[in-house]
Write a protein that holds these residues in place. Structure first.
Motif, PDB file in Angstrom:
ATOM      1  N   ARG A 163     -51.327  57.400 -32.291  1.00  0.00           N
ATOM      2  CA  ARG A 163     -51.284  56.486 -31.143  1.00  0.00           C
ATOM      3  C   ARG A 163     -52.482  55.546 -31.126  1.00  0.00           C
ATOM      4  O   ARG A 163     -52.331  54.326 -30.996  1.00  0.00           O
ATOM      5  N   ASP A 164     -53.672  56.096 -31.281  1.00  0.00           N
ATOM      6  CA  ASP A 164     -54.874  55.268 -31.215  1.00  0.00           C
ATOM      7  C   ASP A 164     -54.993  54.341 -32.418  1.00  0.00           C
ATOM      8  O   ASP A 164     -55.411  53.186 -32.293  1.00  0.00           O
ATOM      9  N   ALA A 165     -54.634  54.837 -33.600  1.00  0.00           N
ATOM     10  CA  ALA A 165     -54.733  54.021 -34.807  1.00  0.00           C
ATOM     11  C   ALA A 165     -53.741  52.868 -34.795  1.00  0.00           C
ATOM     12  O   ALA A 165     -54.027  51.785 -35.312  1.00  0.00           O
ATOM     13  N   SER A 166     -52.587  53.067 -34.171  1.00  0.00           N
ATOM     14  CA  SER A 166     -51.546  52.034 -34.181  1.00  0.00           C
ATOM     15  C   SER A 166     -51.947  50.788 -33.409  1.00  0.00           C
ATOM     16  O   SER A 166     -51.411  49.700 -33.660  1.00  0.00           O
ATOM     17  N   VAL A 167     -52.878  50.922 -32.460  1.00  0.00           N
ATOM     18  CA  VAL A 167     -53.267  49.763 -31.644  1.00  0.00           C
ATOM     19  C   VAL A 167     -54.634  49.204 -32.036  1.00  0.00           C
ATOM     20  O   VAL A 167     -55.103  48.249 -31.427  1.00  0.00           O
ATOM     21  N   LEU A 168     -55.263  49.781 -33.040  1.00  0.00           N
ATOM     22  CA  LEU A 168     -56.563  49.255 -33.458  1.00  0.00           C
ATOM     23  C   LEU A 168     -56.510  47.785 -33.869  1.00  0.00           C
ATOM     24  O   LEU A 168     -57.381  46.999 -33.481  1.00  0.00           O
ATOM     25  N   PRO A 169     -55.512  47.360 -34.643  1.00  0.00           N
ATOM     26  CA  PRO A 169     -55.473  45.938 -35.003  1.00  0.00           C
ATOM     27  C   PRO A 169     -55.372  45.018 -33.791  1.00  0.00           C
ATOM     28  O   PRO A 169     -55.958  43.937 -33.771  1.00  0.00           O
ATOM     29  N   VAL A 203     -66.951  51.374 -16.536  1.00  0.00           N
ATOM     30  CA  VAL A 203     -65.720  52.145 -16.690  1.00  0.00           C
ATOM     31  C   VAL A 203     -65.143  51.766 -18.042  1.00  0.00           C
ATOM     32  O   VAL A 203     -65.200  50.612 -18.458  1.00  0.00           O
ATOM     33  N   TYR A 204     -64.605  52.735 -18.745  1.00  0.00           N
ATOM     34  CA  TYR A 204     -64.158  52.489 -20.126  1.00  0.00           C
ATOM     35  C   TYR A 204     -62.662  52.720 -20.268  1.00  0.00           C
ATOM     36  O   TYR A 204     -62.086  53.626 -19.661  1.00  0.00           O
ATOM     37  N   THR A 205     -62.052  51.895 -21.094  1.00  0.00           N
ATOM     38  CA  THR A 205     -60.679  52.142 -21.520  1.00  0.00           C
ATOM     39  C   THR A 205     -60.456  51.426 -22.844  1.00  0.00           C
ATOM     40  O   THR A 205     -61.317  50.695 -23.330  1.00  0.00           O
ATOM     41  N   ASP A 206     -59.300  51.646 -23.426  1.00  0.00           N
ATOM     42  CA  ASP A 206     -58.876  50.921 -24.621  1.00  0.00           C
ATOM     43  C   ASP A 206     -57.357  50.993 -24.672  1.00  0.00           C
ATOM     44  O   ASP A 206     -56.715  51.614 -23.816  1.00  0.00           O
ATOM     45  N   LEU A 207     -56.769  50.341 -25.656  1.00  0.00           N
ATOM     46  CA  LEU A 207     -55.311  50.287 -25.722  1.00  0.00           C
ATOM     47  C   LEU A 207     -54.684  51.657 -25.942  1.00  0.00           C
ATOM     48  O   LEU A 207     -53.584  51.941 -25.467  1.00  0.00           O
ATOM     49  N   LEU A 209     -51.814  53.291 -23.508  1.00  0.00           N
ATOM     50  CA  LEU A 209     -50.542  53.891 -23.923  1.00  0.00           C
ATOM     51  C   LEU A 209     -50.438  55.338 -23.445  1.00  0.00           C
ATOM     52  O   LEU A 209     -49.374  55.787 -23.020  1.00  0.00           O
ATOM     53  N   ALA A 210     -51.557  56.062 -23.522  1.00  0.00           N
ATOM     54  CA  ALA A 210     -51.556  57.457 -23.072  1.00  0.00           C
ATOM     55  C   ALA A 210     -51.203  57.548 -21.592  1.00  0.00           C
ATOM     56  O   ALA A 210     -50.515  58.468 -21.155  1.00  0.00           O
ATOM     57  N   GLY A 211     -51.682  56.571 -20.812  1.00  0.00           N
ATOM     58  CA  GLY A 211     -51.374  56.558 -19.383  1.00  0.00           C
ATOM     59  C   GLY A 211     -49.903  56.375 -19.104  1.00  0.00           C
ATOM     60  O   GLY A 211     -49.404  56.779 -18.047  1.00  0.00           O
ATOM     61  N   TYR A 212     -49.187  55.776 -20.053  1.00  0.00           N
ATOM     62  CA  TYR A 212     -47.745  55.604 -19.913  1.00  0.00           C
ATOM     63  C   TYR A 212     -46.971  56.739 -20.565  1.00  0.00           C
ATOM     64  O   TYR A 212     -45.749  56.658 -20.711  1.00  0.00           O
ATOM     65  N   GLY A 213     -47.690  57.769 -20.981  1.00  0.00           N
ATOM     66  CA  GLY A 213     -47.026  58.950 -21.518  1.00  0.00           C
ATOM     67  C   GLY A 213     -46.762  58.937 -23.007  1.00  0.00           C
ATOM     68  O   GLY A 213     -46.049  59.813 -23.513  1.00  0.00           O
ATOM     69  N   ALA A 231     -61.577  42.572 -23.118  1.00  0.00           N
ATOM     70  CA  ALA A 231     -60.488  43.416 -23.612  1.00  0.00           C
ATOM     71  C   ALA A 231     -60.198  44.540 -22.624  1.00  0.00           C
ATOM     72  O   ALA A 231     -59.032  44.826 -22.314  1.00  0.00           O
ATOM     73  N   GLU A 232     -61.247  45.172 -22.107  1.00  0.00           N
ATOM     74  CA  GLU A 232     -61.046  46.273 -21.174  1.00  0.00           C
ATOM     75  C   GLU A 232     -60.430  45.790 -19.867  1.00  0.00           C
ATOM     76  O   GLU A 232     -59.643  46.504 -19.234  1.00  0.00           O
ATOM     77  N   LEU A 233     -60.765  44.561 -19.447  1.00  0.00           N
ATOM     78  CA  LEU A 233     -60.148  43.988 -18.250  1.00  0.00           C
ATOM     79  C   LEU A 233     -58.638  43.887 -18.423  1.00  0.00           C
ATOM     80  O   LEU A 233     -57.859  44.326 -17.554  1.00  0.00           O
ATOM     81  N   LEU A 234     -58.206  43.335 -19.551  1.00  0.00           N
ATOM     82  CA  LEU A 234     -56.771  43.204 -19.809  1.00  0.00           C
ATOM     83  C   LEU A 234     -56.102  44.570 -19.941  1.00  0.00           C
ATOM     84  O   LEU A 234     -54.963  44.764 -19.498  1.00  0.00           O
ATOM     85  N   GLU A 235     -56.809  45.516 -20.546  1.00  0.00           N
ATOM     86  CA  GLU A 235     -56.235  46.852 -20.741  1.00  0.00           C
ATOM     87  C   GLU A 235     -56.084  47.586 -19.417  1.00  0.00           C
ATOM     88  O   GLU A 235     -55.082  48.281 -19.192  1.00  0.00           O
ATOM     89  N   PHE A 236     -57.056  47.444 -18.511  1.00  0.00           N
ATOM     90  CA  PHE A 236     -56.924  48.062 -17.189  1.00  0.00           C
ATOM     91  C   PHE A 236     -55.787  47.406 -16.404  1.00  0.00           C
ATOM     92  O   PHE A 236     -55.047  48.083 -15.673  1.00  0.00           O
ATOM     93  N   MET A 237     -55.645  46.092 -16.536  1.00  0.00           N
ATOM     94  CA  MET A 237     -54.540  45.410 -15.857  1.00  0.00           C
ATOM     95  C   MET A 237     -53.203  45.887 -16.399  1.00  0.00           C
ATOM     96  O   MET A 237     -52.263  46.141 -15.635  1.00  0.00           O
ATOM     97  N   ALA A 238     -53.115  46.025 -17.723  1.00  0.00           N
ATOM     98  CA  ALA A 238     -51.875  46.501 -18.330  1.00  0.00           C
ATOM     99  C   ALA A 238     -51.559  47.928 -17.909  1.00  0.00           C
ATOM    100  O   ALA A 238     -50.395  48.323 -17.830  1.00  0.00           O
TER     101      ALA A 238
END
Length: 266
Positions: free
Chosen positions: A163-169, A133-137, A141-145, A89-96
């Motif tokens: 913001r964080d709750a909206s991407v938990l699912p 290294v850690y990230t999540d969705l 989103l925060a990185g995109y402002g 999941a973190e791999l895809l999130e870093f790529m995104a």
């Protein structure tokens, strides 16, 4: 492991009562209200007190017992295993997020720890220089402002924001076990690993949480502040550690816009 709590998010929105803002004539109180960014405070505090009772009478006693029958090394191995499960999941999130270096580090860590590290129980990748290294969705989103929005306290999940709750699912569909054929064994594994993860994390925070509850005049506000500081620090670390790589064929103006800037700058 990242699990879906869509029903909890929906319940938070449907049941939330809104705090009444102070009159604008009371400038200090109104500014404090805006700074807290906690318009759902009445509902949030209900959920916080519910979780606090659950923690006091169920989770904390279980975590205390767990800490007595395990060693710090065992708990570290459990943490390593759970973190490794989040690797895809973190791999895809870093790529995104356009973070190729962190994506590469995450990929190497997952391959090495899943093989040499026996499924992630051990962390040999760190020993050869690939630190976690850690990230999540939410951070993506925060990185995109995308702004964090109002503070939320989710039952069974704890501090969050819109913001964080909206991407938990969505995080649920990025776990490696989702791709596996459904089976009773897989279901048991998922529930067991999630429960172990919760208890292990709580055991590692026994002293920290106890100190906050004992020393803070308002633990609810303290946890809210610490959550926001922690998320800001995570985003700052990502921005300072890794930068987007603008392709050479991008127009000069776009490549200039992608250059790293100090955290918090426009």
């Amino acid at each position: 492991m990242k699990t879906s709590i869509l029903p909890l998010v929906a319940a938070s929105v449907l049941l939330a009562g809104c705090a009444t803002p102070p009159p604008r004539s009371n400038k200090a109180a109104f500014e404090a209200y805006q700074q807290q960014n906690d318009p759902l405070k009445p509902a949030n505090k209900v959920f916080y007190h519910f979780d606090n009772v659950l923690d006091t009478y169920v989770l904390r006693p279980v975590a205390v017992g767990y800490s007595h029958i395990t060693t710090p090394a065992i708990r570290e191995h459990v943490s390593d295993f759970m973190q490794n499960m989040d690797g895809p999941a973190e791999l895809l999130e870093f790529m995104a997020a356009g973070k190729p270096r962190d994506a590469g580090t995450t990929l190497v860590r997952f391959i090495v720890n899943s093989t040499v590290g026996i499924g992630g129980i051990f962390d040999p990748a760190s020993a050869i220089g690939y630190k976690r290294v850690y990230t999540d969705l939410g951070l993506t989103l925060a990185g995109y402002g995308v702004p964090e929005g109002p503070y939320l306290y989710l039952p069974f999940a704890g501090p969050s924001d819109v913001r964080d709750a909206s991407v938990l699912p969505a995080g649920f569909f990025l776990t490696p076990t989702v791709a596996a054929p459904p089976s009773t064994g897989l279901t048991i594994f998922n529930y067991s690993s999630d429960a172990l993860d919760v208890v292990n994390k709580r055991a590692n925070l026994l002293g920290t949480i106890s100190n906050i509850k004992k020393s803070s005049l308002d633990p609810y506000a303290t946890f809210r502040s610490l959550y926001r500081q922690h998320r800001a620090a995570q985003l700052r670390t990502i921005n300072e550690r890794d930068i987007a790589t603008p392709p050479a064929w991008y127009p000069a103006k776009e490549r200039e816009a992608m250059k790293p800037r100090p955290y918090g700058s426009p």
